[in-house]
Design a protein around this motif. Structure first.
Motif, mmCIF file in Angstrom:
data_model
loop_
_atom_site.group_PDB
_atom_site.id
_atom_site.type_symbol
_atom_site.label_atom_id
_atom_site.label_comp_id
_atom_site.label_asym_id
_atom_site.label_seq_id
_atom_site.Cartn_x
_atom_site.Cartn_y
_atom_site.Cartn_z
ATOM 1 N N ASN A 154 73.759 52.520 84.026
ATOM 2 C CA ASN A 154 74.426 51.853 85.149
ATOM 3 C C ASN A 154 73.129 50.548 85.277
ATOM 4 O OD1 ASN A 154 76.156 53.743 86.598
ATOM 5 N ND2 ASN A 154 74.380 54.959 86.822
ATOM 6 N N PRO A 155 73.450 49.681 84.430
ATOM 7 C CA PRO A 155 72.496 48.537 84.370
ATOM 8 C C PRO A 155 72.389 47.646 85.600
ATOM 9 C CG PRO A 155 74.466 48.310 82.962
ATOM 10 C CD PRO A 155 74.663 49.655 83.546
ATOM 11 N N LYS A 156 73.573 47.424 86.318
ATOM 12 C CA LYS A 156 73.536 46.540 87.547
ATOM 13 C C LYS A 156 72.825 46.919 88.411
ATOM 14 C CE LYS A 156 77.636 43.880 86.280
ATOM 15 N NZ LYS A 156 79.100 44.107 86.386
ATOM 16 N N ALA A 157 72.814 48.454 88.711
ATOM 17 C CA ALA A 157 71.978 49.065 89.844
ATOM 18 C C ALA A 157 70.605 49.320 89.472
ATOM 19 C CB ALA A 157 72.815 50.506 90.086
ATOM 20 N N ASN A 158 70.372 49.053 88.660
ATOM 21 C CA ASN A 158 68.939 49.211 88.111
ATOM 22 C C ASN A 158 68.252 47.931 87.605
ATOM 23 O OD1 ASN A 158 68.141 52.286 88.008
ATOM 24 N ND2 ASN A 158 70.110 52.196 86.898
ATOM 25 N N ARG A 159 68.853 46.797 87.911
ATOM 26 C CA ARG A 159 68.273 45.436 87.337
ATOM 27 C C ARG A 159 66.682 45.190 87.566
ATOM 28 N NH1 ARG A 159 69.929 40.052 86.812
ATOM 29 N NH2 ARG A 159 68.304 38.928 85.778
ATOM 30 N N LYS A 160 66.391 45.757 89.053
ATOM 31 C CA LYS A 160 64.855 45.470 89.442
ATOM 32 C C LYS A 160 64.135 46.636 89.426
ATOM 33 C CE LYS A 160 66.040 41.183 91.759
ATOM 34 N NZ LYS A 160 66.156 40.566 93.076
ATOM 35 N N ASN A 161 64.524 47.584 88.545
ATOM 36 C CA ASN A 161 63.821 49.082 88.642
ATOM 37 C C ASN A 161 62.894 49.062 87.351
ATOM 38 O OD1 ASN A 161 64.945 49.919 91.035
ATOM 39 N ND2 ASN A 161 66.663 51.135 90.164
ATOM 40 N N ALA A 162 61.848 50.026 87.497
ATOM 41 C CA ALA A 162 61.289 50.140 86.505
ATOM 42 C C ALA A 162 61.931 50.739 85.600
ATOM 43 C CB ALA A 162 60.096 51.480 86.822
ATOM 44 N N GLY A 163 61.506 50.218 84.056
ATOM 45 C CA GLY A 163 62.057 50.506 82.781
ATOM 46 C C GLY A 163 63.380 49.673 82.565
ATOM 47 N N PHE A 164 63.819 48.719 83.787
ATOM 48 C CA PHE A 164 65.117 47.900 83.332
ATOM 49 C C PHE A 164 64.619 46.351 84.001
ATOM 50 C CE2 PHE A 164 69.468 46.466 83.205
ATOM 51 C CZ PHE A 164 69.655 46.373 81.807
ATOM 52 N N SER A 165 63.468 46.270 84.202
ATOM 53 C CA SER A 165 63.239 44.920 84.908
ATOM 54 C C SER A 165 63.289 43.847 83.684
ATOM 55 C CB SER A 165 61.611 44.935 85.401
ATOM 56 O OG SER A 165 60.726 45.075 84.381
ATOM 57 N N ASP A 166 63.494 42.663 84.290
ATOM 58 C CA ASP A 166 63.664 41.648 83.098
ATOM 59 C C ASP A 166 62.278 41.478 82.352
ATOM 60 O OD1 ASP A 166 66.198 40.980 84.306
ATOM 61 O OD2 ASP A 166 65.508 39.305 85.779
#
Length: 249
Positions: A154-166
């Motif tokens: 679920n990339p869109k839902a995790n965009r700003k979460n730990a492990g998938f931040s920019d």
């Protein structure tokens, strides 16, 4: 040569959940473990036929790494020789004649990215450490980042979460741009739906709502020696599964 990497989320717990059986099944020349959560002497971790090297965190029951190897290395290094990073047992490097094998348990940026600033410093110092080494590198471990959208459910839902931040993804891009290869993506650039970690919540593993955050990364000069890279999704015992690399060395 076959190598395995596995975040066991507590080696003492994993020993009760079939670790030794999985270890034998995978039959590695070098077997790297992250998140051991143990101090020396808290469990019998010796395995016949292997040398083993443990790097424990100062804080009990936290972090930690371990490597088993059939061949005895020339040297073993713990940490990256920086006091601010070497208290949590996150790094072991084995030096062999023609290459290094390094296992790493990268710090998690945590909820609301409260440890992201420290994580960024770690990433820069770790890259500097890798670039200081004078032989090709095989790096493995839980690097706590899904690099591309293909690497999590679920990339869109995790965009700003730990492990998938920019910021974390950019650091992985930076690492790879300095002459390193993500072995699984090198062999399987378009494969989707194969992950190495699933939350214990919401039946994530049952639904395969996972993340690929466990890696084998090698120096670019070794890419033609890569024979196979796998993600062993059927092996249980942790919220992560093992990942493997077979390489002609």
């Amino acid at each position: 040569m076959k190598l395995v990497s596995w975040n066991v989320n507590g080696i003492r717990a994993c020993l009760q959940k079939g670790f030794l059986e999985s270890f034998k099944q995978l039959d590695a020349d070098i077997f790297c473990v992250q998140e051991t959560k143990m101090q020396e002497g808290q469990a019998d971790i010796a395995i016949e036929g292997y040398y083993h090297y443990l790097n424990s965190a100062v804080k009990k029951g936290y972090s930690g790494t371990l490597i088993y190897t059939k061949r005895k290395p020339i040297h073993v290094f713990y940490g990256m020789n920086k006091e601010e990073h070497d208290q949590e047992g996150r790094l072991i490097s084995l030096e062999f004649e023609d290459y290094y094998v390094i296992t790493c348990y990268t710090p998690n940026s945590q909820n609301e990215l409260k440890r992201l600033d420290y994580r960024q410093v770690w990433e820069d110092d770790f890259l500097e450490y890798l670039l200081s080494l004078d032989k090709p590198i095989i790096l493995c471990g839980d690097l706590n980042v899904a690099h591309q959208e293909i690497d999590l459910k679920n990339p869109k839902a995790n965009r700003k979460n730990a492990g998938f931040s920019d910021e974390e993804r950019a650091k992985m891009t930076q690492l790879l741009s300095h002459g390193f290869i993500d072995t699984y993506r090198y062999l399987y650039p378009d494969v989707e739906g194969v992950y190495s970690w699933w939350s214990y919540r919401f039946k994530a593993r049952e639904k395969n709502a996972g993340w690929r955050i466990d890696y084998f990364i090698v120096s670019d000069c070794l890419k033609d020696k890569i024979q196979e890279a796998t993600i062993e999704t059927t092996i249980m015992g942790s919220d992560h599964c093992p990942v493997t690399l077979t390489i002609g060395l």
